[in-house]
Design a protein around this motif. Structure first.
Motif, PDB file in Angstrom:
ATOM      1  N   PRO A   3       0.835  -1.203   0.000  1.00  0.00           N
ATOM      2  CA  PRO A   3       0.000   0.000   0.000  1.00  0.00           C
ATOM      3  C   PRO A   3       0.869   1.252   0.000  1.00  0.00           C
ATOM      4  O   PRO A   3       1.965   1.262   0.540  1.00  0.00           O
ATOM      5  CB  PRO A   3      -0.805  -0.126   1.295  1.00  0.00           C
ATOM      6  N   ILE A   4       0.353   2.318  -0.633  1.00  0.00           N
ATOM      7  CA  ILE A   4       1.075   3.583  -0.647  1.00  0.00           C
ATOM      8  C   ILE A   4       1.053   4.185   0.749  1.00  0.00           C
ATOM      9  O   ILE A   4       0.019   4.256   1.395  1.00  0.00           O
ATOM     10  CB  ILE A   4       0.433   4.560  -1.658  1.00  0.00           C
ATOM     11  N   LYS A   5       2.193   4.606   1.200  1.00  0.00           N
ATOM     12  CA  LYS A   5       2.296   5.207   2.525  1.00  0.00           C
ATOM     13  C   LYS A   5       1.731   6.623   2.497  1.00  0.00           C
ATOM     14  O   LYS A   5       2.138   7.450   1.687  1.00  0.00           O
ATOM     15  CB  LYS A   5       3.767   5.241   2.952  1.00  0.00           C
ATOM     16  N   ILE A  21      19.868  15.659   7.288  1.00  0.00           N
ATOM     17  CA  ILE A  21      20.740  15.943   6.140  1.00  0.00           C
ATOM     18  C   ILE A  21      22.047  16.571   6.612  1.00  0.00           C
ATOM     19  O   ILE A  21      23.138  16.200   6.150  1.00  0.00           O
ATOM     20  CB  ILE A  21      20.024  16.879   5.139  1.00  0.00           C
ATOM     21  N   GLU A  22      21.951  17.486   7.568  1.00  0.00           N
ATOM     22  CA  GLU A  22      23.144  18.151   8.091  1.00  0.00           C
ATOM     23  C   GLU A  22      24.059  17.167   8.803  1.00  0.00           C
ATOM     24  O   GLU A  22      25.295  17.248   8.696  1.00  0.00           O
ATOM     25  CB  GLU A  22      22.725  19.270   9.044  1.00  0.00           C
ATOM     26  N   LEU A  23      23.454  16.193   9.521  1.00  0.00           N
ATOM     27  CA  LEU A  23      24.229  15.187  10.253  1.00  0.00           C
ATOM     28  C   LEU A  23      24.574  13.979   9.380  1.00  0.00           C
ATOM     29  O   LEU A  23      25.222  13.044   9.854  1.00  0.00           O
ATOM     30  CB  LEU A  23      23.443  14.726  11.486  1.00  0.00           C
ATOM     31  N   GLU A  24      24.074  14.001   8.131  1.00  0.00           N
ATOM     32  CA  GLU A  24      24.253  12.870   7.203  1.00  0.00           C
ATOM     33  C   GLU A  24      23.713  11.578   7.800  1.00  0.00           C
ATOM     34  O   GLU A  24      24.321  10.505   7.676  1.00  0.00           O
ATOM     35  CB  GLU A  24      25.728  12.723   6.804  1.00  0.00           C
ATOM     36  N   ASP A  25      22.553  11.690   8.428  1.00  0.00           N
ATOM     37  CA  ASP A  25      21.871  10.533   9.008  1.00  0.00           C
ATOM     38  C   ASP A  25      21.049   9.849   7.914  1.00  0.00           C
ATOM     39  O   ASP A  25      19.827   9.984   7.833  1.00  0.00           O
ATOM     40  CB  ASP A  25      20.970  10.985  10.159  1.00  0.00           C
ATOM     41  N   ASN A  26      21.731   9.102   7.064  1.00  0.00           N
ATOM     42  CA  ASN A  26      21.087   8.493   5.906  1.00  0.00           C
ATOM     43  C   ASN A  26      20.025   7.465   6.283  1.00  0.00           C
ATOM     44  O   ASN A  26      19.030   7.296   5.575  1.00  0.00           O
ATOM     45  CB  ASN A  26      22.135   7.845   4.999  1.00  0.00           C
ATOM     46  N   ASP A  27      20.246   6.765   7.385  1.00  0.00           N
ATOM     47  CA  ASP A  27      19.270   5.754   7.806  1.00  0.00           C
ATOM     48  C   ASP A  27      17.922   6.387   8.110  1.00  0.00           C
ATOM     49  O   ASP A  27      16.874   5.869   7.711  1.00  0.00           O
ATOM     50  CB  ASP A  27      19.784   5.014   9.052  1.00  0.00           C
ATOM     51  N   PHE A  28      17.931   7.523   8.818  1.00  0.00           N
ATOM     52  CA  PHE A  28      16.668   8.213   9.144  1.00  0.00           C
ATOM     53  C   PHE A  28      15.961   8.656   7.865  1.00  0.00           C
ATOM     54  O   PHE A  28      14.742   8.489   7.716  1.00  0.00           O
ATOM     55  CB  PHE A  28      16.927   9.422  10.041  1.00  0.00           C
ATOM     56  N   ILE A  29      16.722   9.224   6.935  1.00  0.00           N
ATOM     57  CA  ILE A  29      16.130   9.739   5.690  1.00  0.00           C
ATOM     58  C   ILE A  29      15.490   8.605   4.897  1.00  0.00           C
ATOM     59  O   ILE A  29      14.343   8.706   4.445  1.00  0.00           O
ATOM     60  CB  ILE A  29      17.197  10.462   4.843  1.00  0.00           C
ATOM     61  N   LYS A  30      16.221   7.494   4.752  1.00  0.00           N
ATOM     62  CA  LYS A  30      15.699   6.370   3.967  1.00  0.00           C
ATOM     63  C   LYS A  30      14.485   5.731   4.627  1.00  0.00           C
ATOM     64  O   LYS A  30      13.487   5.422   3.967  1.00  0.00           O
ATOM     65  CB  LYS A  30      16.797   5.323   3.769  1.00  0.00           C
ATOM     66  N   GLU A  31      14.558   5.539   5.945  1.00  0.00           N
ATOM     67  CA  GLU A  31      13.454   4.891   6.654  1.00  0.00           C
ATOM     68  C   GLU A  31      12.191   5.756   6.657  1.00  0.00           C
ATOM     69  O   GLU A  31      11.079   5.256   6.478  1.00  0.00           O
ATOM     70  CB  GLU A  31      13.867   4.576   8.098  1.00  0.00           C
ATOM     71  N   SER A  32      12.364   7.052   6.846  1.00  0.00           N
ATOM     72  CA  SER A  32      11.193   7.942   6.921  1.00  0.00           C
ATOM     73  C   SER A  32      10.521   8.123   5.562  1.00  0.00           C
ATOM     74  O   SER A  32       9.324   8.411   5.485  1.00  0.00           O
ATOM     75  CB  SER A  32      11.591   9.303   7.482  1.00  0.00           C
ATOM     76  N   LEU A  33      11.287   7.946   4.484  1.00  0.00           N
ATOM     77  CA  LEU A  33      10.724   8.117   3.140  1.00  0.00           C
ATOM     78  C   LEU A  33      10.435   6.794   2.448  1.00  0.00           C
ATOM     79  O   LEU A  33       9.924   6.781   1.321  1.00  0.00           O
ATOM     80  CB  LEU A  33      11.683   8.947   2.267  1.00  0.00           C
ATOM     81  N   GLY A  35       8.574   3.871   1.097  1.00  0.00           N
ATOM     82  CA  GLY A  35       7.163   3.640   0.785  1.00  0.00           C
ATOM     83  C   GLY A  35       6.361   4.888   0.491  1.00  0.00           C
ATOM     84  O   GLY A  35       5.175   4.810   0.159  1.00  0.00           O
ATOM     85  N   VAL A  36       6.977   6.049   0.607  1.00  0.00           N
ATOM     86  CA  VAL A  36       6.273   7.311   0.322  1.00  0.00           C
ATOM     87  C   VAL A  36       6.191   7.505  -1.191  1.00  0.00           C
ATOM     88  O   VAL A  36       7.151   7.260  -1.921  1.00  0.00           O
ATOM     89  CB  VAL A  36       6.998   8.514   0.977  1.00  0.00           C
ATOM     90  N   ASN A  37       5.041   7.943  -1.675  1.00  0.00           N
ATOM     91  CA  ASN A  37       4.846   8.147  -3.099  1.00  0.00           C
ATOM     92  C   ASN A  37       5.803   9.217  -3.631  1.00  0.00           C
ATOM     93  O   ASN A  37       6.109  10.193  -2.944  1.00  0.00           O
ATOM     94  CB  ASN A  37       3.393   8.568  -3.364  1.00  0.00           C
ATOM     95  N   GLU A  38       6.256   9.008  -4.863  1.00  0.00           N
ATOM     96  CA  GLU A  38       7.219   9.931  -5.469  1.00  0.00           C
ATOM     97  C   GLU A  38       6.683  11.370  -5.546  1.00  0.00           C
ATOM     98  O   GLU A  38       7.438  12.328  -5.413  1.00  0.00           O
ATOM     99  CB  GLU A  38       7.604   9.456  -6.881  1.00  0.00           C
ATOM    100  N   ALA A  39       5.382  11.519  -5.766  1.00  0.00           N
ATOM    101  CA  ALA A  39       4.792  12.858  -5.834  1.00  0.00           C
ATOM    102  C   ALA A  39       4.899  13.570  -4.494  1.00  0.00           C
ATOM    103  O   ALA A  39       5.136  14.786  -4.438  1.00  0.00           O
ATOM    104  CB  ALA A  39       3.329  12.766  -6.269  1.00  0.00           C
ATOM    105  N   ASP A  40       4.749  12.816  -3.396  1.00  0.00           N
ATOM    106  CA  ASP A  40       4.879  13.412  -2.063  1.00  0.00           C
ATOM    107  C   ASP A  40       6.332  13.797  -1.778  1.00  0.00           C
ATOM    108  O   ASP A  40       6.600  14.832  -1.159  1.00  0.00           O
ATOM    109  CB  ASP A  40       4.381  12.434  -0.996  1.00  0.00           C
ATOM    110  N   ILE A  41       7.253  12.946  -2.226  1.00  0.00           N
ATOM    111  CA  ILE A  41       8.668  13.271  -2.030  1.00  0.00           C
ATOM    112  C   ILE A  41       9.042  14.513  -2.838  1.00  0.00           C
ATOM    113  O   ILE A  41       9.796  15.377  -2.372  1.00  0.00           O
ATOM    114  CB  ILE A  41       9.571  12.082  -2.426  1.00  0.00           C
ATOM    115  N   ALA A  42       8.487  14.622  -4.046  1.00  0.00           N
ATOM    116  CA  ALA A  42       8.749  15.795  -4.879  1.00  0.00           C
ATOM    117  C   ALA A  42       8.233  17.067  -4.197  1.00  0.00           C
ATOM    118  O   ALA A  42       8.910  18.099  -4.202  1.00  0.00           O
ATOM    119  CB  ALA A  42       8.080  15.629  -6.245  1.00  0.00           C
TER     120      ALA A  42
END
Length: 455
Positions: A3-5, A21-33, A35-42
């Protein structure tokens, strides 16, 4: 299918993302996004600065990043792709449909396009893009995608299914299979349902539907949109002058065209001279708004001169000044109503449309009825409610009648004239009609007052 998140953009999340982004916390960025629809990320990237947007984009898988780029607001897209090197941008274009790739390449100069295309890994994609770049952006050829599935009329169902499987990775949405002959001439279409239900050895020639709506490559995008709306099409095949199948246009491409056209018409009707958005710079927005505002100011200054001409009459009949806003407002409202109806009719053309002369007669009769009703109503109020003399009430009522006729004439004829000369008729609405009707309305009002009241 996952299902779309459901994603809700909030200030709190935006602040958390910027901190990550400032801390380069890539895990947080990937996990939080995830399943999110590309239109929402845009929509999220539109809120970030260019460096932050690029950081998030580069953390995504290439195919996801490509879809995000497609969904970006045009201004944000321009800023993002301008920061990319040719090999990186080519990598993302490799993941897109050819029409989307061309949309991005059209943001660059010819020399820059050639550089980016040279880095494309898929030679077929490169050939498709080079072919599409030949067409005007606002034509069917400029809108179409080269990714579609076709079947030869001599194939059987098994061969067609194998072809569908072979091309499935390149064609994201399969609405129907187009049927061609050995020379690639479009013959018709066959639905997936018929293919699935038919026996393995059934020939496509025996099950395809020859009735298919197709459009030529040179057709204007607005005409394409009207055809797809009229026939309720999810996709439409595009053919060249020899009726050879060269591409297809899908409903998502047409929705973009309709949205852009609506925005242009709304901006034209409100007196904005170029394509602007709220996120644009103060200078750009002001530059787009000022021309019609200046025309409005000039109209107001001319209106004050008209009033000044009748200054002596106003001293004798001071009450005339109290009805100036009524005359101006009514003329503006009637003009905008009339022009809006004409613009709407021009936007949905039909072979059964009235001729310009028939439209004028109909508009005149409507104005005649409205003018009589409004004129009588104003006369009764001025005389029996406000207690003025009957000659004064007749002056105001007859002025109202004449102003309604004049405003309706302007609102009906102006869009027709602009359309005749190839100018967007939506420009007739808003400031143009309002300013013109204010001036003419005041001239009519004082002219009738001078005649009736012997000023």
């Amino acid at each position: 299918m996952e299902p779309i998140k459901i994603f809700e953009l909030s200030k709190e999340y935006l602040e958390s993302l910027r901190a990550a982004i400032e801390l380069e916390d890539n895990d947080f960025i990937k996990e939080s996004l995830d399943g999110v629809n590309e239109a929402d990320i845009a929509a999220l990237l539109d809120e970030l600065n260019i460096d932050e947007a690029l950081y998030v984009l580069r953390l995504s898988e290439a195919n996801v990043a490509a879809d995000i780029l497609i969904e970006l607001d045009e201004d944000s897209l321009i800023k993002v792709v301008r920061e990319m090197e040719a090999p990186e941008l080519a990598h993302y274009i490799d993941q897109m449909d050819s029409d989307d790739g061309v949309d991005i390449l059209n943001l660059f100069s010819v020399r820059e396009r050639e550089d980016i295309i040279s880095y494309l890994q898929e030679k077929e994609k490169s050939a498709h893009i080079l072919d599409l770049l030949r067409y005007d952006e606002d034509s069917a050829g400029g809108l179409m995608a080269k990714e579609f599935i076709k079947a030869n009329q001599n194939w059987n169902v098994i061969q067609t299914i194998e072809e569908i499987r072979r091309q499935a990775e390149k064609v994201e949405k399969i609405f129907s299979i187009y049927v061609v002959d050995n020379k690639q001439h479009l013959l018709g279409r066959v639905s997936l349902k018929k293919i699935i239900l038919a026996s393995s050895e059934t020939k496509i020639a025996d099950i395809y539907e020859p009735e298919v709506v197709s459009i030529p490559t040179h057709m204007d995008e607005e005409e394409v949109a009207e055809i797809m709306r009229k026939y309720d099409l999810e996709s439409v095949p595009v053919v060249n002058s020899k009726n050879k199948l060269v591409g297809r246009i899908t409903v998502d491409d047409i929705l973009d065209v309709i949205r852009e056209q609506s925005e242009e018409d709304i901006q034209a009707m409100t007196g904005i001279s170029s394509d602007v958005e709220e996120s644009d710079s103060i200078f750009k927005i002001s530059k787009a708004r000022l021309p019609w505002l200046l025309i409005g100011v000039i109209g107001g200054l001319l209106g004050s001169q008209i009033i000044d001409i009748f200054e002596d009459g106003l001293r004798e009949y001071v009450t005339l000044a109290a009805f100036i806003p009524l005359v101006a407002a009514t003329g503006g409202n009637v003009g905008i109503q009339s022009s809006s109806l004409v613009v709407q009719t021009l936007a949905t053309k039909s072979v059964f449309d009235d001729t310009p002369w028939q439209r004028f007669i109909k508009g005149f009769l409507i104005a005649l009825l409205n003018g009589v009703v409004l004129g009588v109503f104003v006369f009764l109020v001025v005389v029996f409610v406000l207690g003025n003399e009957r000659i004064f009430g007749l002056t105001i009522g007859f002025s109202m009648f004449c102003v309604v006729l004049m405003a309706s004439f302007m609102g009906t004829v102006t869009p027709l004239v602009l359309n005749r000369f190839g100018i967007n008729p939506a420009m007739a609405s808003g400031p143009f009609i309002t300013t013109a009707n204010d001036l003419l309305g005041l001239a009519i009002y004082f002219g009738i007052a001078m005649w009736f009241l012997k000023l």
